[in-house]
Design a protein around this motif. Structure first.
Motif, PDB file in Angstrom:
ATOM      1  N   VAL A 106       0.835  -1.198   0.000  1.00 24.48           N
ATOM      2  CA  VAL A 106       0.000   0.000   0.000  1.00 24.48           C
ATOM      3  C   VAL A 106       0.870   1.248   0.000  1.00 24.48           C
ATOM      4  N   TRP A 107       1.896   1.238   0.849  1.00 30.40           N
ATOM      5  CA  TRP A 107       2.807   2.388   0.929  1.00 30.40           C
ATOM      6  C   TRP A 107       3.502   2.632  -0.409  1.00 30.40           C
ATOM      7  N   GLN A 108       3.962   1.583  -1.051  1.00 25.84           N
ATOM      8  CA  GLN A 108       4.650   1.739  -2.327  1.00 25.84           C
ATOM      9  C   GLN A 108       3.709   2.269  -3.400  1.00 25.84           C
ATOM     10  N   ARG A 109       2.488   1.784  -3.421  1.00 26.69           N
ATOM     11  CA  ARG A 109       1.545   2.224  -4.439  1.00 26.69           C
ATOM     12  C   ARG A 109       1.153   3.685  -4.250  1.00 26.69           C
ATOM     13  N   ALA A 110       1.283   4.189  -3.037  1.00 29.29           N
ATOM     14  CA  ALA A 110       0.886   5.565  -2.746  1.00 29.29           C
ATOM     15  C   ALA A 110       1.977   6.592  -3.012  1.00 29.29           C
ATOM     16  N   GLN A 111       3.152   6.165  -3.455  1.00 23.77           N
ATOM     17  CA  GLN A 111       4.246   7.124  -3.649  1.00 23.77           C
ATOM     18  C   GLN A 111       3.891   8.270  -4.601  1.00 23.77           C
ATOM     19  N   PRO A 112       3.237   8.022  -5.751  1.00 24.15           N
ATOM     20  CA  PRO A 112       2.867   9.167  -6.603  1.00 24.15           C
ATOM     21  C   PRO A 112       1.969  10.165  -5.890  1.00 24.15           C
ATOM     22  N   LEU A 113       1.077   9.671  -5.048  1.00 27.15           N
ATOM     23  CA  LEU A 113       0.190  10.547  -4.298  1.00 27.15           C
ATOM     24  C   LEU A 113       0.984  11.405  -3.315  1.00 27.15           C
ATOM     25  N   LEU A 114       1.989  10.817  -2.659  1.00 23.41           N
ATOM     26  CA  LEU A 114       2.796  11.563  -1.702  1.00 23.41           C
ATOM     27  C   LEU A 114       3.624  12.634  -2.406  1.00 23.41           C
TER      28      LEU A 114
END
Length: 329
Positions: A149-157
């Motif tokens: 989940v954390w990796q998939r959210a990198q663009p959002l961050l």
């Protein structure tokens, strides 16, 4: 005594906004703590059910039973959190290898300065090793369930980093800060006000210190205010646009700078205001029941104003709103 506390009350001086040092950090540590709190059944984090089930299935039951009494105050000292490092596994390794006498001393300071359960923290101070090991095992298990989940959210961050940077250089940082966590946070006269929720702990922020923004990727209703040492005060809040569906589509980039800064609904309203609409016309154009809320936010941010025209009240750009729209066009 530094530590992680969820949902405290505070009034954070921003003194003044135009010269405030602001940075954005991407670290999963606070998100892991929120997932731990949620796994213990404490309400208010807004963690999606799929992620909650994955975490609860992963954590060791014995360790959770050991730690539960320590977390009744929704917080703990920094010595029990994954420590800073190039990645989370190295931070967990550093957590395990801490000097036990220093851990005991931090635990003592936390017990003396926070509403912690006396009997349980006395055991931590006396024998910190089993508790340190339990925190390390629990956080490692949560990370195994959560890493994707954390990796998939990198663009959002990174989109959030861009949003904060845009606000800083355009003089609209107050707009971003006022909308960080929930409608209860507000900015007035260079102060960010956060009302009391679970605890009344209020971190101090010395003059000249900066503000560290830490977008979270764990739940829609989790936020915290804590000390970040010499860096100043850390505000942790749900990353805008958060969508935590394991295996879901990657985050798509925002279409333009105004949408990055304000979000799609508020950016659309600011653009529509060029035609001096009513709030009802805005709601119809956006097919949204939240138009009134977004319009009020833009008014409080000094971007829109209302003027009566006959029997109608219409929205108009303020000079600041017009300047921002021109700058982002």
């Amino acid at each position: 005594m530094g530590g992680t506390v969820l949902q405290p009350s505070a009034a954070v001086a921003l003194e003044p906004l135009h010269s405030l040092r602001v940075s954005v950090t991407h670290h999963p540590g606070t998100s892991l703590f929120c997932l731990l709190i949620d796994a213990l059944g404490m309400p208010g984090q807004g963690v999606p059910p799929t992620l909650r089930q994955a975490v609860r299935s992963a954590v060791p039951a014995d360790d959770m039973n050991r730690l539960a009494p320590l977390l009744e105050g929704y917080g703990f000292p920094d010595c029990f959190a994954p420590l800073a490092g190039p990645d989370l596994p190295s931070g967990l390794e550093r957590l395990r290898e801490q000097d036990l006498s220093e851990v005991s001393e931090q635990a003592r300071g936390w017990y003396e300065s926070s509403p912690a359960p006396a009997a349980e923290w006395a055991r931590v101070i006396e024998r910190p090793a089993p508790y340190l090991a339990a925190f390390a095992r629990v956080f490692s298990a949560i990370w195994e369930a959560y890493a994707v989940v954390w990796q998939r959210a990198q663009p959002l961050l990174w989109r959030e980093t861009e949003r904060v940077g845009t606000a800083t250089v355009t003089g609209t940082l107050d707009v971003v800060l006022a909308g960080l966590a929930n409608p209860c946070w507000r900015v007035e006269h260079d102060t960010l006000y956060c009302p009391p929720l679970h605890t009344a702990r209020t971190p101090c922020r010395e003059a000249g210190q900066g503000l560290v923004l830490a977008p979270l990727v764990c739940g829609s209703a989790t936020y915290s205010i804590s000390s970040d040492g010499s860096a100043g005060t850390r505000l942790s809040y749900p990353a805008p646009g958060l969508a935590l569906i394991p295996g879901g589509d990657p985050v798509q980039p925002a279409a333009d700078s105004l949408t990055i800064l304000l979000g799609p609904a508020r950016a659309a309203i600011l653009r529509l205001a060029a035609h001096t609409p009513t709030v009802g016309e805005i709601a119809t154009a956006l097919s949204s029941g939240s138009a009134t809320y977004h319009c009020r936010f833009l008014e409080s941010a000094g971007l829109l104003t209302r003027r009566r025209r006959g029997r109608e009240v219409r929205l108009h750009h303020t000079p600041r709103g017009r300047a921002l729209l021109d700058l982002m066009s």
